[in-house]
Design a protein around this motif. Sequence first.
Motif, PDB file in Angstrom:
ATOM      1  N   PRO A 145       0.810  -1.227   0.000  1.00 37.03           N
ATOM      2  CA  PRO A 145       0.000   0.000   0.000  1.00 37.03           C
ATOM      3  C   PRO A 145       0.839   1.271   0.000  1.00 37.03           C
ATOM      4  O   PRO A 145       0.366   2.328  -0.432  1.00 37.03           O
ATOM      5  CB  PRO A 145      -0.815  -0.122   1.302  1.00 37.03           C
ATOM      6  CG  PRO A 145      -0.887  -1.591   1.564  1.00 37.03           C
ATOM      7  CD  PRO A 145       0.420  -2.145   1.086  1.00 37.03           C
ATOM      8  N   ALA A 146       2.085   1.184   0.470  1.00 33.73           N
ATOM      9  CA  ALA A 146       2.956   2.365   0.483  1.00 33.73           C
ATOM     10  C   ALA A 146       3.261   2.865  -0.923  1.00 33.73           C
ATOM     11  O   ALA A 146       3.703   4.009  -1.087  1.00 33.73           O
ATOM     12  CB  ALA A 146       4.252   2.055   1.226  1.00 33.73           C
ATOM     13  N   TRP A 147       3.034   2.017  -1.936  1.00 32.35           N
ATOM     14  CA  TRP A 147       3.221   2.484  -3.304  1.00 32.35           C
ATOM     15  C   TRP A 147       2.277   3.641  -3.637  1.00 32.35           C
ATOM     16  O   TRP A 147       2.556   4.445  -4.528  1.00 32.35           O
ATOM     17  CB  TRP A 147       3.004   1.333  -4.295  1.00 32.35           C
ATOM     18  CG  TRP A 147       4.167   0.376  -4.383  1.00 32.35           C
ATOM     19  CD1 TRP A 147       4.980  -0.034  -3.372  1.00 32.35           C
ATOM     20  CD2 TRP A 147       4.631  -0.303  -5.561  1.00 32.35           C
ATOM     21  NE1 TRP A 147       5.922  -0.927  -3.843  1.00 32.35           N
ATOM     22  CE2 TRP A 147       5.731  -1.115  -5.173  1.00 32.35           C
ATOM     23  CE3 TRP A 147       4.227  -0.317  -6.884  1.00 32.35           C
ATOM     24  CZ2 TRP A 147       6.427  -1.920  -6.066  1.00 32.35           C
ATOM     25  CZ3 TRP A 147       4.907  -1.121  -7.786  1.00 32.35           C
ATOM     26  CH2 TRP A 147       6.006  -1.905  -7.381  1.00 32.35           C
ATOM     27  N   HIS A 148       1.144   3.716  -2.945  1.00 35.36           N
ATOM     28  CA  HIS A 148       0.243   4.857  -3.152  1.00 35.36           C
ATOM     29  C   HIS A 148       0.971   6.164  -2.859  1.00 35.36           C
ATOM     30  O   HIS A 148       0.782   7.161  -3.562  1.00 35.36           O
ATOM     31  CB  HIS A 148      -0.974   4.747  -2.227  1.00 35.36           C
ATOM     32  CG  HIS A 148      -2.004   3.762  -2.659  1.00 35.36           C
ATOM     33  ND1 HIS A 148      -2.635   3.812  -3.892  1.00 35.36           N
ATOM     34  CD2 HIS A 148      -2.542   2.692  -2.006  1.00 35.36           C
ATOM     35  CE1 HIS A 148      -3.514   2.827  -3.970  1.00 35.36           C
ATOM     36  NE2 HIS A 148      -3.476   2.125  -2.854  1.00 35.36           N
ATOM     37  N   LEU A 149       1.790   6.172  -1.804  1.00 35.67           N
ATOM     38  CA  LEU A 149       2.490   7.397  -1.435  1.00 35.67           C
ATOM     39  C   LEU A 149       3.410   7.862  -2.557  1.00 35.67           C
ATOM     40  O   LEU A 149       3.477   9.049  -2.876  1.00 35.67           O
ATOM     41  CB  LEU A 149       3.300   7.172  -0.159  1.00 35.67           C
ATOM     42  CG  LEU A 149       2.501   6.942   1.128  1.00 35.67           C
ATOM     43  CD1 LEU A 149       3.433   6.501   2.249  1.00 35.67           C
ATOM     44  CD2 LEU A 149       1.763   8.203   1.520  1.00 35.67           C
ATOM     45  N   THR A 150       4.114   6.911  -3.153  1.00 40.11           N
ATOM     46  CA  THR A 150       5.104   7.265  -4.166  1.00 40.11           C
ATOM     47  C   THR A 150       4.479   7.570  -5.518  1.00 40.11           C
ATOM     48  O   THR A 150       4.787   8.594  -6.141  1.00 40.11           O
ATOM     49  CB  THR A 150       6.120   6.115  -4.325  1.00 40.11           C
ATOM     50  OG1 THR A 150       6.712   5.842  -3.059  1.00 40.11           O
ATOM     51  CG2 THR A 150       7.195   6.473  -5.330  1.00 40.11           C
ATOM     52  N   PHE A 151       3.593   6.701  -5.974  1.00 41.58           N
ATOM     53  CA  PHE A 151       3.124   6.787  -7.358  1.00 41.58           C
ATOM     54  C   PHE A 151       1.737   7.407  -7.512  1.00 41.58           C
ATOM     55  O   PHE A 151       1.365   7.822  -8.601  1.00 41.58           O
ATOM     56  CB  PHE A 151       3.151   5.400  -7.991  1.00 41.58           C
ATOM     57  CG  PHE A 151       4.513   4.758  -7.957  1.00 41.58           C
ATOM     58  CD1 PHE A 151       5.557   5.287  -8.705  1.00 41.58           C
ATOM     59  CD2 PHE A 151       4.773   3.658  -7.158  1.00 41.58           C
ATOM     60  CE1 PHE A 151       6.834   4.723  -8.670  1.00 41.58           C
ATOM     61  CE2 PHE A 151       6.041   3.078  -7.116  1.00 41.58           C
ATOM     62  CZ  PHE A 151       7.073   3.616  -7.866  1.00 41.58           C
TER      63      PHE A 151
ATOM     64  N   ILE B 172      -4.487   6.520 -12.902  1.00 42.33           N
ATOM     65  CA  ILE B 172      -3.933   5.341 -13.572  1.00 42.33           C
ATOM     66  C   ILE B 172      -3.110   4.510 -12.592  1.00 42.33           C
ATOM     67  O   ILE B 172      -3.267   3.282 -12.497  1.00 42.33           O
ATOM     68  CB  ILE B 172      -3.075   5.769 -14.776  1.00 42.33           C
ATOM     69  CG1 ILE B 172      -3.947   6.414 -15.850  1.00 42.33           C
ATOM     70  CG2 ILE B 172      -2.316   4.567 -15.361  1.00 42.33           C
ATOM     71  CD1 ILE B 172      -3.160   7.073 -16.970  1.00 42.33           C
ATOM     72  N   MET B 173      -2.243   5.170 -11.859  1.00 39.32           N
ATOM     73  CA  MET B 173      -1.382   4.450 -10.916  1.00 39.32           C
ATOM     74  C   MET B 173      -2.191   3.841  -9.773  1.00 39.32           C
ATOM     75  O   MET B 173      -1.910   2.726  -9.319  1.00 39.32           O
ATOM     76  CB  MET B 173      -0.312   5.385 -10.365  1.00 39.32           C
ATOM     77  CG  MET B 173       0.655   5.926 -11.408  1.00 39.32           C
ATOM     78  SD  MET B 173       1.417   4.629 -12.420  1.00 39.32           S
ATOM     79  CE  MET B 173       2.276   3.669 -11.181  1.00 39.32           C
TER      80      MET B 173
ATOM     81  N   GLN C 203      -5.319  18.715 -13.540  1.00 36.03           N
ATOM     82  CA  GLN C 203      -5.827  17.657 -14.413  1.00 36.03           C
ATOM     83  C   GLN C 203      -4.751  16.613 -14.700  1.00 36.03           C
ATOM     84  O   GLN C 203      -5.015  15.395 -14.650  1.00 36.03           O
ATOM     85  CB  GLN C 203      -6.333  18.259 -15.725  1.00 36.03           C
ATOM     86  CG  GLN C 203      -7.607  19.077 -15.569  1.00 36.03           C
ATOM     87  CD  GLN C 203      -7.990  19.809 -16.844  1.00 36.03           C
ATOM     88  OE1 GLN C 203      -7.130  20.128 -17.683  1.00 36.03           O
ATOM     89  NE2 GLN C 203      -9.274  20.075 -17.007  1.00 36.03           N
ATOM     90  N   LEU C 204      -3.546  17.066 -15.002  1.00 38.78           N
ATOM     91  CA  LEU C 204      -2.452  16.147 -15.305  1.00 38.78           C
ATOM     92  C   LEU C 204      -2.152  15.245 -14.106  1.00 38.78           C
ATOM     93  O   LEU C 204      -2.011  14.024 -14.255  1.00 38.78           O
ATOM     94  CB  LEU C 204      -1.205  16.941 -15.698  1.00 38.78           C
ATOM     95  CG  LEU C 204       0.060  16.122 -15.994  1.00 38.78           C
ATOM     96  CD1 LEU C 204      -0.159  15.215 -17.194  1.00 38.78           C
ATOM     97  CD2 LEU C 204       1.241  17.050 -16.248  1.00 38.78           C
ATOM     98  N   CYS C 205      -2.061  15.851 -12.940  1.00 40.28           N
ATOM     99  CA  CYS C 205      -1.758  15.069 -11.737  1.00 40.28           C
ATOM    100  C   CYS C 205      -2.877  14.082 -11.427  1.00 40.28           C
ATOM    101  O   CYS C 205      -2.621  12.944 -11.005  1.00 40.28           O
ATOM    102  CB  CYS C 205      -1.542  16.003 -10.546  1.00 40.28           C
ATOM    103  SG  CYS C 205      -0.003  16.950 -10.623  1.00 40.28           S
ATOM    104  N   THR C 206      -4.122  14.494 -11.651  1.00 37.61           N
ATOM    105  CA  THR C 206      -5.262  13.616 -11.356  1.00 37.61           C
ATOM    106  C   THR C 206      -5.284  12.415 -12.289  1.00 37.61           C
ATOM    107  O   THR C 206      -5.493  11.270 -11.844  1.00 37.61           O
ATOM    108  CB  THR C 206      -6.583  14.393 -11.482  1.00 37.61           C
ATOM    109  OG1 THR C 206      -6.568  15.500 -10.567  1.00 37.61           O
ATOM    110  CG2 THR C 206      -7.771  13.502 -11.167  1.00 37.61           C
ATOM    111  N   VAL C 207      -5.065  12.638 -13.572  1.00 37.88           N
ATOM    112  CA  VAL C 207      -5.094  11.533 -14.540  1.00 37.88           C
ATOM    113  C   VAL C 207      -3.977  10.530 -14.245  1.00 37.88           C
ATOM    114  O   VAL C 207      -4.207   9.307 -14.209  1.00 37.88           O
ATOM    115  CB  VAL C 207      -4.972  12.072 -15.983  1.00 37.88           C
ATOM    116  CG1 VAL C 207      -4.759  10.927 -16.971  1.00 37.88           C
ATOM    117  CG2 VAL C 207      -6.225  12.858 -16.351  1.00 37.88           C
TER     118      VAL C 207
END
Length: 336
Positions: free
Chosen positions: A155-161, A189-190, A181-185
Amino acid sequence: MKASRLRPTVSRTMPPAPAPLFSRTPPAIFPVLFGLLGLGLAWRRAAEALGVPAAVGELVLGAVTLLWTFAALAYLAKVARRPGVLLDELRILPGRAGVAAITQGAMLVAAALVPHAPGLAGVVLGGAVACHALIAVLSAWAIATGPAEQRHVTPAWHLTFVGFILAPIAALPLGLVALAQLCTVFAAIMAGIVYAVSIAQLARQSPPAPLRPLLAIHLAPLALFGMTAAGFGKPMIAFAFGILATLVLAALLARIRFLTEAGFSPFWGAFTFPLAGFASLLLTLATLPVPGAPLFGTIGALALIGATVVIPPIAAKVLQMWATGILAARTNAAQA
């Protein structure tokens, strides 16, 4: 006979030189600071949703921003002393999660600054997003070139990606719609990838007890996507994320003994920022034209009280571990 004139032997072994100041600042301090910043923003939202004095949120944000700034400067001093220490940090789970939380905290600092110094907020946000992108790239390289067991999705991958989803909280009020918008898209995906792989892994086996607190991180992206949807003027999408987040929190609370079986550890920082984000989402929904808005306000108030009771004690304990040097040892923090 004359008394012996032998002199006592004096050891010439010198004590080890003390480590330079801040040379082992542990990244594990930043998830709890991230949680405290989120708590301050939740109290700011409570001013609009519940009518509490606006000064409460601003006082919390001011104090925690100063604390975060001190910790960030301490960590920068460590990196400046030996830049390669950053790569050492990213090769292990506590370091990778902690370093990602630094730049996520900076995004929340930018959000805290928006009403008071929008120009400075924009500078902080731009630097935070750029640094987080660099950390994501370096983390991906460290994971790809490290041992096979390090490639296990946590779950820590959420923090990074997925951490870029924090950017719209400050970007939208600043009018930086394209960046939001760019950050949200990218984050969406991640997040889809991390959730899909995590569900498949959980279906096969449970994580070991020491890592179970990290499961709470799965709540955070849902709360943040909901707040972002509200910021984009999509109340029903925010409502859907609010329902999902509530269901996930209910599941986590039902398994709280399972999550905390290993006892307190620095990984309990993973409980802090998801709780703050959940409270902020529900308080946001209370101000939107969505079904059950008053109920969201009530649940949001309870969530805010719960977060206020839970987050500061965890943060205080982790910061105390930092002050005594225990935190660096327990999280295997690299030394500059």
